[in-house]
Design an enzyme around this catalytic site. Structure first.
Site, mmCIF file in Angstrom:
data_model
loop_
_atom_site.group_PDB
_atom_site.id
_atom_site.type_symbol
_atom_site.label_atom_id
_atom_site.label_comp_id
_atom_site.label_asym_id
_atom_site.label_seq_id
_atom_site.Cartn_x
_atom_site.Cartn_y
_atom_site.Cartn_z
ATOM 1 N N CYS A 185 -13.574 16.257 56.373
ATOM 2 C CA CYS A 185 -12.212 16.325 55.851
ATOM 3 C C CYS A 185 -12.190 16.424 54.332
ATOM 4 C CB CYS A 185 -11.410 15.121 56.319
ATOM 5 S SG CYS A 185 -12.140 13.530 55.892
ATOM 6 N N GLY A 193 -1.009 14.788 63.277
ATOM 7 C CA GLY A 193 -0.444 13.560 62.742
ATOM 8 C C GLY A 193 1.063 13.532 62.835
ATOM 9 N N SER A 212 -5.746 16.334 62.210
ATOM 10 C CA SER A 212 -5.034 17.377 61.486
ATOM 11 C C SER A 212 -3.640 16.906 61.093
ATOM 12 C CB SER A 212 -4.922 18.635 62.349
ATOM 13 O OG SER A 212 -4.037 18.405 63.443
ATOM 14 N N THR A 213 -3.072 17.574 60.108
ATOM 15 C CA THR A 213 -1.706 17.252 59.696
ATOM 16 C C THR A 213 -0.723 17.526 60.822
ATOM 17 O OG1 THR A 213 -2.192 17.663 57.370
ATOM 18 C CG2 THR A 213 0.110 17.820 58.054
ATOM 19 N N GLU A 247 -4.991 9.478 58.414
ATOM 20 C CA GLU A 247 -5.787 10.306 57.497
ATOM 21 C C GLU A 247 -5.840 11.698 58.098
ATOM 22 O OE1 GLU A 247 -8.776 12.422 57.175
ATOM 23 O OE2 GLU A 247 -10.244 10.846 56.773
#
Length: 465
Positions: free
Chosen positions: A282, A231, A227-228, A248
């Site tokens: 994703c 990350g 996940s963002t 990613e």
């Protein structure tokens, strides 16, 4: 309930710790096995082992590394039956999806070991004719990778493929939801001839524990699929020293279906990708923008296709409740449920394939990454800017366009802010770069562009005259 323990692999040895956690079969809700909780002692051992592994592996010639990597790929394929069975049990995947997930691992190993031989080391121009200048590529170092649960073995392949081919060592932490098949892959490394410490695989549920790994100055690269939010946490924790990043992260993929599109093809491509792996991909299409002149026809076609799709479960009940919450929120805001929208009673974490119509871009189901079997179909008109609608998200991983008008297709491919744009057919392959823009990450998986991230780029100048 299974009490089988799956140890971590550190320095070529299988190790357990004082604590462990359960791995759940999402199809039944039962415990499938146990994995160790990483502790401080084993973090330090792993870092030391990976550094020693890098020294041994990077000292081998490319030909020596190639022979070992190809043997490793052979061993993995020879054990396909039992590993795919375990993969299906911990993910709930249907057979064909599990076979694809598994197959991408050995495909990545074979691709990158060949691709490394095609990288150039160019000679650079010297205006005075006094020097020979050239670029030298060398292995980067120890690489730490944290992986997602949706395609466990594909994700392992995306990381160890380029890392091993480049001459790096790796420390991998598979998701605590699905670590078991990945651990079985790691156990085969020693038999293949990989030196101890080249592949290390650790497990755990305590995210703070990994900070000790990330804050070390031993890793040269930190890579991740997730996940963002995850990350950002990983990158923040890693910045105690200068490191390379390849991450990613989340996606909220738009689809733009123009009025001139082959509607049947568009509906088939989008619907089949949306509900593959129960929507837990994703690059799964989340926001399907369809021109109002073909909107009703597209919805009916998608409905007919989705009714015939059989899906596995979501990875956990928590994940299912999140997706169901997005559906309820959309309904409350005026969206219409065309299909599904409910949990499926019984064992496991199943949910009906769900199609929503009359969704607006402001709804939570449009704003957030769904990561589940919900397709939102949104109409647009000639007065709308469809590219702006597609770009109205913090994410930029993938996008899809359907049109028979060349100008529309090229313009959308140019202007949509995403790391990949597929026009008229969904297509992903190991030789094609995969990565995001905006908050969907930095760096690439797959292709030579991924391989280059695991190699230094050193300029050498030799005085000739």
């Amino acid at each position: 309930m299974s009490e089988k323990m799956y140890p971590m692999l550190i320095n070529g040895e299988q190790r357990i710790t004082k604590k462990s956690f359960n791995v759940i079969n999402p199809s039944t809700g039962a415990v499938l096995g146990l994995a160790p909780e990483l502790d401080v002692e084993n973090i330090q051992l792993t870092l030391k082992s990976a550094r020693q592994g890098f020294e041994a592996w990077s000292a081998k010639t490319p030909a020596e590394r190639k022979a070992i990597i190809l043997r490793y790929a052979e061993l993995i394929d020879e054990n396909s039956g039992r590993i795919i069975e375990l993969l299906r049990a911990e993910t709930g995947k249907p057979q064909d999806n599990a076979e694809y997930d598994f197959g991408m691992l050995s495909t990545c190993l074979r691709f990158f070991v060949e691709e490394v031989e095609r990288l150039d080391q160019p000679v650079l121009h010297d205006p005075d004719g006094r020097f020979l200048h050239y670029m030298l590529r060398q292995p980067l170092g120890v690489c730490v990778g944290m992986l997602a649960w949706n395609f466990p073995l594909l994700n392992v392949g995306y990381k160890i493929g380029p890392a091993l081919a480049a001459g790096c060592s790796v420390i991998l932490k598979p998701s605590s939801e699905t670590p078991l098949a990945s651990l079985e892959i790691a156990y085969l490394a020693k038999e293949a001839g990989l030196p101890d410490g080249v592949i290390n695989m650790v497990t755990g549920t305590d995210h703070d524990m990994m900070k000790n790994m990330l804050q070390s100055d031993i890793p040269s690269m930190v890579t991740m699929i997730g996940s963002t939010r995850g990350g950002l946490e990983v990158m923040n924790s890693s910045c105690s020293s200068v490191k390379h990043f390849s991450v990613e992260l989340g996606g909220n993929a738009p689809v733009v279906v123009y009025p001139d599109a082959d509607i049947k093809n568009a509906a088939e491509q989008v619907t089949n990708l949306k509900f593959a792996n129960c929507g837990q991909i994703c690059v799964s299409p989340n926001r399907v923008f369809v021109h109002e002149s073909i909107y009703n026809e597209f919805v009916e076609l998608a409905l007919g296709i989705a009714k015939g799709i059989e899906m596995g479960p979501l990875v956990s009940d928590k994940a299912r409740q999140y997706v169901l919450g997005l559906v309820e929120s959309a309904k409350a805001a005026g969206a219409e449920v065309v299909l599904g929208g409910n949990a499926i009673d019984g064992d496991g974490f199943f949910m009906e394939p769900t199609i929503l119509r009359n969704v607006s871009p402001e709804m939570d189901v449009s704003r957030n990454e769904v990561f589940g079997p919900v397709m939102s179909i949104i109409p647009f008109s000639d007065s709308d800017d469809e590219i702006a609608l597609a770009n109205d998200t913090e994410y930029g991983l993938a996008a899809y366009v359907f049109t028979t008008n060349l100008q529309n297709g090229l313009r959308a491919a140019r202007d949509i802010q995403a790391g990949s744009v597929c026009v008229n057919e969904v297509h992903y392959s190991v030789q094609l770069p995969h990565g995001g823009l905006k908050q969907s990450g930095v760096g690439k998986d797959c292709s030579r562009y991924s391989l280059e991230e695991y190699l230094t780029l050193k300029r050498v100048s030799v005085l000739v005259d």
